[in-house]
Motif scaffolding. Structure first.
Motif, PDB file in Angstrom:
ATOM      1  N   GLU A  44       0.826  -1.206   0.000  1.00  0.00           N
ATOM      2  CA  GLU A  44       0.000   0.000   0.000  1.00  0.00           C
ATOM      3  C   GLU A  44       0.868   1.267   0.000  1.00  0.00           C
ATOM      4  O   GLU A  44       0.561   2.249  -0.678  1.00  0.00           O
ATOM      5  N   ARG A  47       2.202   1.888  -3.485  1.00  0.00           N
ATOM      6  CA  ARG A  47       1.207   2.478  -4.370  1.00  0.00           C
ATOM      7  C   ARG A  47       1.059   3.977  -4.084  1.00  0.00           C
ATOM      8  O   ARG A  47       0.924   4.798  -5.005  1.00  0.00           O
ATOM      9  N   THR A  48       1.071   4.320  -2.782  1.00  0.00           N
ATOM     10  CA  THR A  48       0.995   5.753  -2.447  1.00  0.00           C
ATOM     11  C   THR A  48       2.230   6.488  -2.943  1.00  0.00           C
ATOM     12  O   THR A  48       2.149   7.637  -3.439  1.00  0.00           O
ATOM     13  N   PRO A  70      -1.906  13.526  -1.375  1.00  0.00           N
ATOM     14  CA  PRO A  70      -2.790  12.354  -1.258  1.00  0.00           C
ATOM     15  C   PRO A  70      -4.001  12.689  -0.393  1.00  0.00           C
ATOM     16  O   PRO A  70      -3.923  13.491   0.544  1.00  0.00           O
ATOM     17  N   ASP A  72      -5.640  11.014   1.895  1.00  0.00           N
ATOM     18  CA  ASP A  72      -5.765  10.450   3.247  1.00  0.00           C
ATOM     19  C   ASP A  72      -5.588  11.543   4.291  1.00  0.00           C
ATOM     20  O   ASP A  72      -4.568  12.241   4.320  1.00  0.00           O
ATOM     21  N   TRP A  84       4.635  11.298   4.265  1.00  0.00           N
ATOM     22  CA  TRP A  84       5.350  11.208   2.997  1.00  0.00           C
ATOM     23  C   TRP A  84       6.399  12.318   2.957  1.00  0.00           C
ATOM     24  O   TRP A  84       6.307  13.344   3.626  1.00  0.00           O
ATOM     25  N   VAL A 148       7.419   7.134   1.727  1.00  0.00           N
ATOM     26  CA  VAL A 148       6.107   7.044   2.368  1.00  0.00           C
ATOM     27  C   VAL A 148       6.253   6.065   3.535  1.00  0.00           C
ATOM     28  O   VAL A 148       6.799   4.952   3.361  1.00  0.00           O
TER      29      VAL A 148
END
Length: 454
Positions: A44, A47-48, A70, A72, A84, A148
């Motif tokens: 995950e 991907r971020t 992002p 989130d 990040w 990240v």
């Protein structure tokens, strides 16, 4: 259940092994969960990192910028647990969640993304993905690094939730497996319980041999026990035959001695009486020795039982035909179900001697009574004669005579005691309510049927 029980030991050993196996399984599942959580989290995060890398640009001064952060919300919350960071040399762009701190991952090598451990802004442990990135015109690319990271406390919470579900599940599985294995052990030991019940039937006298319907693993033991029973039966037959031969062989010399005593009586009455008395004593000793030989040959392995009431009635009918027996009042109160733990011949020897002694000493009455309660049985013979002193009762075991006014050797009751004790019964004497001697024969109630319960 006793501590030396095989079922208990097998059950405890199986429970311990099941517990150990479940503990190892629980530990293994926890390790697998940690690896799965790490792999899933790393996927995950990667991907971020790709998403952020696609939105990174360089400003005129070479500083990294991002077109859109992002979505989130944890990235926007200080110390939110998800971070990040974009590095372009000494220039760093970071998420608001890092506040005024940066992620220090050290140097990473290679062109592939790497998973590393890091320290978070609040001192917590992080799992981080570092993905290298090159942007700019060909030949003048600028090398960046996108990082990240996620706080491991979130993973720990997931792990704790898993353990809260796993521990009760393993405990329930332990109970189910232990009960199943306990039932398995109980079932596996069933042939030995059946064997024990069949041996009880042999002891009770309702069966002479053990059945052959046993599993292959138990059948050799059953065969050996049957051979032992057969050998004992043959030894019993031989011992009885030898005892009968011995009795027959000694009767003639003793009869000759008695005849010689009577013949020499007129010439020397003292010597004649002494010879006659010694001959009777020898006869009594022979009878007692033969009785001991018979009951010793029977042994304890194969106990037979017999009903008391028919034997008592036959013996009383015989006593009525003996001298002084027809003038006595005989009372019999013996339950039909009362069983003696021995052969009928043994009971006749015990009860016959007791009744004969009562016949000799009773004035008017003799009573035979039996009872069974609480697993124990009792047979009582009492008369209204003069009774016996404690000294005389103590002498019974040695075959001494307590009164010379009655015929006999004094060995009858001693033989009765020997035969009774060989069958597991106890013979005790005391004063009767009728005034004479009271003889109590007691034993543990034998099995009624002897049928094995499977």
């Amino acid at each position: 259940m006793r501590r030396d029980s095989l079922r208990l030991r097998l059950g405890l050993a199986a429970a311990a092994l099941i517990a150990l196996a479940l503990l190892l399984a629980g530990a293994g599942l926890t390790v697998i969960l940690d690896q799965v959580l790490d792999a899933r989290t790393a996927d995950e995060l990667d991907r971020t990192a790709k998403l952020i890398a696609g939105r990174v640009n360089l400003a005129a001064d070479g500083s990294p910028t991002i077109s859109r952060e992002p979505p989130d919300p944890r990235f926007s919350t200080p110390y939110g647990g998800l971070y990040w960071q974009v590095e372009a040399g000494s220039r760093v762009l970071r998420s608001r969640s890092l506040w005024d701190k940066s992620l220090d991952l050290g140097a990473t090598t290679g062109d592939a993304p790497s998973t590393v451990e890091a320290t978070g802004p609040d001192g917590g442990r992080l799992i981080a993905i570092a993905r290298p990135l090159e942007i700019g015109p060909r030949g003048a690319e600028t090398r960046l690094r996108v990082i990240v990271a996620e706080d491991r406390r979130d993973l720990a919470a997931s792990r704790a939730t898993f353990l809260r579900l796993l521990v009760p599940a393993l405990a329930a599985l332990f109970v189910v497996l232990t009960l199943a294995l306990w039932l398995f052990v109980h079932r596996a030991l069933a042939p030995f319980r059946v064997l024990q019940q069949d041996l009880g039937a042999v002891h009770a006298g309702t069966r002479t041999r053990l059945p052959e319907q046993f599993p292959d693993e138990v059948r050799p033991l059953v065969a050996d026990l049957n051979r032992l029973l057969d050998a004992q039966e043959r030894a019993l037959v031989r011992a009885r035959a030898a005892a009968a031969d011995m009795a027959h062989g000694l009767k003639t010399p003793l009869a000759v001695l008695d005849a010689l005593a009577r013949r020499t009586g007129p010439a020397d009455p003292g010597l004649s009486g002494e010879i006659a008395e010694q001959a009777r004593a020898m006869g009594g000793q022979v009878e007692r020795a033969l009785a001991r030989a018979r009951i010793a040959a029977a042994g304890d392995l194969r106990r037979r039982t017999c009903r008391v009431a028919p034997v008592a009635e036959r013996l009383v009918a015989t006593m009525r035909r003996l001298p002084e027996g027809d003038s006595l009042a005989w009372a019999i109160a013996v339950p039909e179900a009362l069983a003696y733990p021995g052969e009928e011949g043994e009971l006749m020897e015990v009860l016959g001697n007791l009744l004969d002694n009562a016949r000799k000493w009773a004035h008017r009455r003799v009573r035979v009574a039996g009872a069974a309660d609480g697993g124990g049985s009792r047979l009582t013979v009492e008369d209204d004669g003069p009774g016996m002193s404690e000294t005389a009762i103590a002498g019974i075991g040695r075959g001494q005579r307590w009164d010379e006014s009655r015929p006999g050797t004094g060995f009858g009751i001693a033989i009765a005691r020997d035969v009774a004790e060989a069958a597991g019964a106890q013979l005790a004497f005391g004063r009767s309510e009728m005034g004479g001697l009271r003889a109590d024969l007691t034993w543990t109630e034998p099995a009624e049927s002897g049928k094995p319960r499977r």
